[in-house]
Design a protein around this motif. Sequence first.
Motif, PDB file in Angstrom:
ATOM      1  N   LEU A  16      42.375  23.389  24.939  1.00  0.00           N
ATOM      2  CA  LEU A  16      41.577  23.722  26.122  1.00  0.00           C
ATOM      3  C   LEU A  16      42.378  24.559  27.107  1.00  0.00           C
ATOM      4  O   LEU A  16      41.853  25.526  27.682  1.00  0.00           O
ATOM      5  N   ALA A  17      43.645  24.210  27.300  1.00  0.00           N
ATOM      6  CA  ALA A  17      44.494  24.993  28.203  1.00  0.00           C
ATOM      7  C   ALA A  17      44.629  26.432  27.705  1.00  0.00           C
ATOM      8  O   ALA A  17      44.579  27.377  28.500  1.00  0.00           O
ATOM      9  N   ASP A  18      44.766  26.605  26.401  1.00  0.00           N
ATOM     10  CA  ASP A  18      44.850  27.950  25.830  1.00  0.00           C
ATOM     11  C   ASP A  18      43.556  28.732  26.084  1.00  0.00           C
ATOM     12  O   ASP A  18      43.587  29.899  26.467  1.00  0.00           O
ATOM     13  N   GLN A  19      42.427  28.074  25.856  1.00  0.00           N
ATOM     14  CA  GLN A  19      41.133  28.726  26.099  1.00  0.00           C
ATOM     15  C   GLN A  19      40.963  29.049  27.583  1.00  0.00           C
ATOM     16  O   GLN A  19      40.453  30.115  27.939  1.00  0.00           O
ATOM     17  N   LEU A  20      41.374  28.133  28.439  1.00  0.00           N
ATOM     18  CA  LEU A  20      41.256  28.367  29.879  1.00  0.00           C
ATOM     19  C   LEU A  20      42.183  29.489  30.335  1.00  0.00           C
ATOM     20  O   LEU A  20      41.824  30.271  31.221  1.00  0.00           O
ATOM     21  N   ASN A  21      43.353  29.608  29.726  1.00  0.00           N
ATOM     22  CA  ASN A  21      44.239  30.725  30.060  1.00  0.00           C
ATOM     23  C   ASN A  21      43.626  32.059  29.641  1.00  0.00           C
ATOM     24  O   ASN A  21      43.744  33.052  30.349  1.00  0.00           O
ATOM     25  N   GLU A  22      42.967  32.060  28.512  1.00  0.00           N
ATOM     26  CA  GLU A  22      42.261  33.275  28.086  1.00  0.00           C
ATOM     27  C   GLU A  22      41.150  33.600  29.083  1.00  0.00           C
ATOM     28  O   GLU A  22      40.969  34.755  29.485  1.00  0.00           O
ATOM     29  N   LEU A  23      40.408  32.583  29.496  1.00  0.00           N
ATOM     30  CA  LEU A  23      39.354  32.784  30.492  1.00  0.00           C
ATOM     31  C   LEU A  23      39.948  33.285  31.806  1.00  0.00           C
ATOM     32  O   LEU A  23      39.398  34.195  32.440  1.00  0.00           O
ATOM     33  N   LEU A  24      41.061  32.717  32.211  1.00  0.00           N
ATOM     34  CA  LEU A  24      41.743  33.139  33.428  1.00  0.00           C
ATOM     35  C   LEU A  24      42.097  34.629  33.372  1.00  0.00           C
ATOM     36  O   LEU A  24      41.895  35.363  34.348  1.00  0.00           O
ATOM     37  N   ALA A  25      42.588  35.075  32.236  1.00  0.00           N
ATOM     38  CA  ALA A  25      42.925  36.487  32.079  1.00  0.00           C
ATOM     39  C   ALA A  25      41.685  37.370  32.265  1.00  0.00           C
ATOM     40  O   ALA A  25      41.727  38.395  32.951  1.00  0.00           O
ATOM     41  N   HIS A  26      40.583  36.949  31.668  1.00  0.00           N
ATOM     42  CA  HIS A  26      39.342  37.707  31.804  1.00  0.00           C
ATOM     43  C   HIS A  26      38.879  37.739  33.255  1.00  0.00           C
ATOM     44  O   HIS A  26      38.425  38.774  33.754  1.00  0.00           O
ATOM     45  N   TYR A  27      38.978  36.614  33.924  1.00  0.00           N
ATOM     46  CA  TYR A  27      38.582  36.553  35.331  1.00  0.00           C
ATOM     47  C   TYR A  27      39.430  37.470  36.197  1.00  0.00           C
ATOM     48  O   TYR A  27      38.917  38.126  37.106  1.00  0.00           O
ATOM     49  N   GLN A  28      40.721  37.512  35.940  1.00  0.00           N
ATOM     50  CA  GLN A  28      41.598  38.343  36.769  1.00  0.00           C
ATOM     51  C   GLN A  28      41.260  39.833  36.617  1.00  0.00           C
ATOM     52  O   GLN A  28      41.211  40.559  37.615  1.00  0.00           O
ATOM     53  N   ILE A  29      41.026  40.269  35.398  1.00  0.00           N
ATOM     54  CA  ILE A  29      40.657  41.676  35.182  1.00  0.00           C
ATOM     55  C   ILE A  29      39.289  41.954  35.788  1.00  0.00           C
ATOM     56  O   ILE A  29      39.088  42.965  36.478  1.00  0.00           O
ATOM     57  N   PHE A  30      38.347  41.063  35.560  1.00  0.00           N
ATOM     58  CA  PHE A  30      36.993  41.220  36.106  1.00  0.00           C
ATOM     59  C   PHE A  30      37.035  41.247  37.636  1.00  0.00           C
ATOM     60  O   PHE A  30      36.379  42.070  38.275  1.00  0.00           O
ATOM     61  N   TYR A  31      37.813  40.355  38.221  1.00  0.00           N
ATOM     62  CA  TYR A  31      37.966  40.309  39.676  1.00  0.00           C
ATOM     63  C   TYR A  31      38.438  41.661  40.212  1.00  0.00           C
ATOM     64  O   TYR A  31      37.873  42.198  41.175  1.00  0.00           O
ATOM     65  N   MET A  32      39.480  42.223  39.603  1.00  0.00           N
ATOM     66  CA  MET A  32      40.003  43.506  40.083  1.00  0.00           C
ATOM     67  C   MET A  32      38.987  44.631  39.886  1.00  0.00           C
ATOM     68  O   MET A  32      38.878  45.532  40.724  1.00  0.00           O
ATOM     69  N   ASN A  33      38.235  44.588  38.802  1.00  0.00           N
ATOM     70  CA  ASN A  33      37.185  45.584  38.595  1.00  0.00           C
ATOM     71  C   ASN A  33      36.158  45.519  39.724  1.00  0.00           C
ATOM     72  O   ASN A  33      35.801  46.545  40.315  1.00  0.00           O
ATOM     73  N   VAL A  34      35.685  44.307  40.013  1.00  0.00           N
ATOM     74  CA  VAL A  34      34.657  44.149  41.048  1.00  0.00           C
ATOM     75  C   VAL A  34      35.218  44.536  42.409  1.00  0.00           C
ATOM     76  O   VAL A  34      34.535  45.167  43.213  1.00  0.00           O
TER      77      VAL A  34
END
Length: 157
Positions: A16-34
């Motif tokens: 779960l931590a691995d999956q959440l870290n992957e999600l975190l990475a996606h959120y960070q890129i998405f955040y900067m895009n927005v």
Amino acid sequence: MSTNRIGIEESKAQGLADQLNELLAHYQIFYMNVRGYHWNIKGDKFFELHTKFEELYTDLLLKVDEIAERILTLGYRPIHAYSEYMNLSRIPERTNVTDGHQCVKEILDGLSVLIKLERDILEASGEASDEGTNSLMSDYITEQEKTAWMYSSFLGE
């Protein structure tokens, strides 16, 4: 079977931590895009979209913190290097986008990726009896499905 400090089987918590870290990475890129869309938007819908993009990136930043804290709660370390985010994220980095409709389309693309990842985590957290992660993902999915509907309606889809 060994469990972590909150009673989740260690191997499942690691997954779960691995999956959440992957999600975190996606959120960070998405955040900067927005954030970039907010800064660079032009055109007749400027005021409306400038405000909506600020609402969205403010919410994304909150979720970034919640995801990182959930990883810590599971007993693991959230990744915090932009290079790692870039390597893990399937949401591409967007630069110099000024057209409102293109921004909204790219937001919808990003939301689709996030919702898919969240559904995968929701399934895994259910199997691990991890109600904390399960609840977080369920809340995110519900909210983001509505956001996707609203942005799609803006585009007339």
